[in-house]
Structures are given as structure tokens and as C-alpha cells.
Enzyme design. Structure first.
Site, mmCIF file in Angstrom:
data_model
loop_
_atom_site.group_PDB
_atom_site.id
_atom_site.type_symbol
_atom_site.label_atom_id
_atom_site.label_comp_id
_atom_site.label_asym_id
_atom_site.label_seq_id
_atom_site.Cartn_x
_atom_site.Cartn_y
_atom_site.Cartn_z
ATOM 1 N N HIS A 9 0.713 -1.269 0.078
ATOM 2 C CA HIS A 9 -0.008 0.027 -0.066
ATOM 3 C C HIS A 9 0.895 1.161 -0.012
ATOM 4 C CE1 HIS A 9 0.926 1.112 4.290
ATOM 5 N NE2 HIS A 9 0.709 -0.117 4.348
ATOM 6 N N GLU A 79 -2.149 -6.730 7.802
ATOM 7 C CA GLU A 79 -0.781 -6.711 8.522
ATOM 8 C C GLU A 79 -0.684 -7.512 9.923
ATOM 9 O OE1 GLU A 79 2.384 -7.002 8.094
ATOM 10 O OE2 GLU A 79 3.017 -4.819 8.005
#
Length: 195
Positions: A9, A79
Site C-alpha cells: 500500500h 498486516e
């Protein structure tokens, strides 16, 4: 055989300052949005048969800005849950635990929203993602938008290595692309950390 296009990202305020952002949904910075948009032309040339993303906003927004359509949120791409280290920098953690290494020492439990995860748990999630993606690669490329530490674990698991080998890869920069491929039926790392 298609390739797995692994996208980290775009930049966030926390990635810029080195803070561990596991489950905290931190928005992209202006630079992060620009980097995500810049990925669009490169990704548009790929024969993508599927796009998967972490369900966190920073990853979904990166996919959107990069022009990836039909993105499927996958909770296994979230994550690493940093537990009690959520929001801290490595330097701050090492003040409390000199010599601390995420790959060797892991994290401390946190609150109910950030209970923490062991490396083995992150690796199991990465393996589950790969099990879902591999069959799709016979039809073309698959894009995955995820996070730095998760991307490293996913990569070494693609290569058939123990999750602890993730320490051997440099941290992918925000808004970059890596490519996982096969040659003669064997997995290899075709590109890493490409802006």
C-alpha cells in the site's frame, strides 16, 4: 502460468515515521495517493484474473487509485498484529527491549483490539492466501495489495522457505510492486520493491 503481483500500500503517516501499523487503519498521505495512482499504467498492462487486498483502508484505497477493479478484501492479508507494539517505532521498542528483533522475538500482547500475533500465525495466514491464489494463476496474473511485513512473509512462503527467512528480504517501500513467479515449476522472486 501467471505471476503474483504483490503491491505494498501507499505511504501513510505511520509508515513515514516508522511506526508499526498492524490493525490500526491509518489513511494514505498525499504522497501515498500519488504513488498508488502512478502504479496504474504498469498494472493496466497485466492480464489480471483476480485482485485481492487487505481489508484495511490504506490497502483498499491503494487498489482503487491504482485502477484495480473487482478487488476482493481478504482478512488473511491484514498486516501482522503487533499487539503491545502497535504504533511504536523499532527504536522505541528497543529502549524497552535492547536488541529486539521482530522476526526472532515477536511482539508482546496488547489490548483486546491488538492481542498480538506470533510469526507462525502470520505464516499460516500467508499460506492460506497462497492456497487460494495458486489455482487462479493458470488463467493469468493475480494482484495482491497488502502490507510490508505480511508481504515479506508471503514472499518467503511462496519460495517454500520458513517464515523466519523473511528477515532476509528488505522491507518493501510503500507504493511499490514485487513479482512472484515460477520457472520450470519452481517458485522464484522475479522483482522486489520496484516503484
Amino acid at each position: 502460468m501467471g505471476e503474483l503481483i504483490l503491491i505494498r500500500h501507499g505511504q501513510t503517516g505511520w509508515s513515514l515515521s516508522g511506526r508499526h501499523a498492524g490493525r490500526t487503519d491509518v489513511p494514505l498521505t498525499d504522497e501515498g495517493e500519488a504513488a498508488a495512482k502512478a502504479l496504474g499504467p504498469r498494472l493496466a498492462r497485466r492480464p489480471l484474473v483476480a485482485v485481492f487486498s487487505s481489508p484495511l483502508g490504506r490497502a483498499l484505497r491503494t487498489a482503487e487509485l491504482a485502477g484495480l477493479t473487482g478487488t476482493r478484501p481478504d482478512p488473511d492479508l491484514t498486516e501482522w498484529d503487533y499487539g503491545g507494539y502497535e504504533g511504536m517505532t523499532a527504536a522505541q521498542i528497543r529502549q524497552e527491549r535492547p536488541g529486539w528483533d521482530l522476526w526472532r522475538d515477536g511482539v508482546l500482547p496488547g489490548d483486546a483490539d491488538h492481542p498480538g500475533e506470533r510469526l507462525e500465525q502470520v505464516a499460516a495466514r500467508a499460506d492460506a492466501v497462497l492456497d487460494r491464489i495458486r489455482p487462479l494463476l493458470s488463467d493469468g496474473d493475480v494482484a495482491v495489495v497488502a502490507h510490508g511485513h505480511l508481504a515479506r512473509v508471503l514472499t518467503v512462503r511462496w519460495l517454500g522457505l520458513d517464515a523466519s527467512a523473511s528477515r532476509l528480504l528488505g522491507h518493501p517501500h510503500p507504493g511499490t510492486v514485487s513479482v512472484l513467479a515460477t520457472e520450470d515449476g519452481r517458485p522464484f522472486l522475479s522483482a522486489w520493491n520496484v516503484p
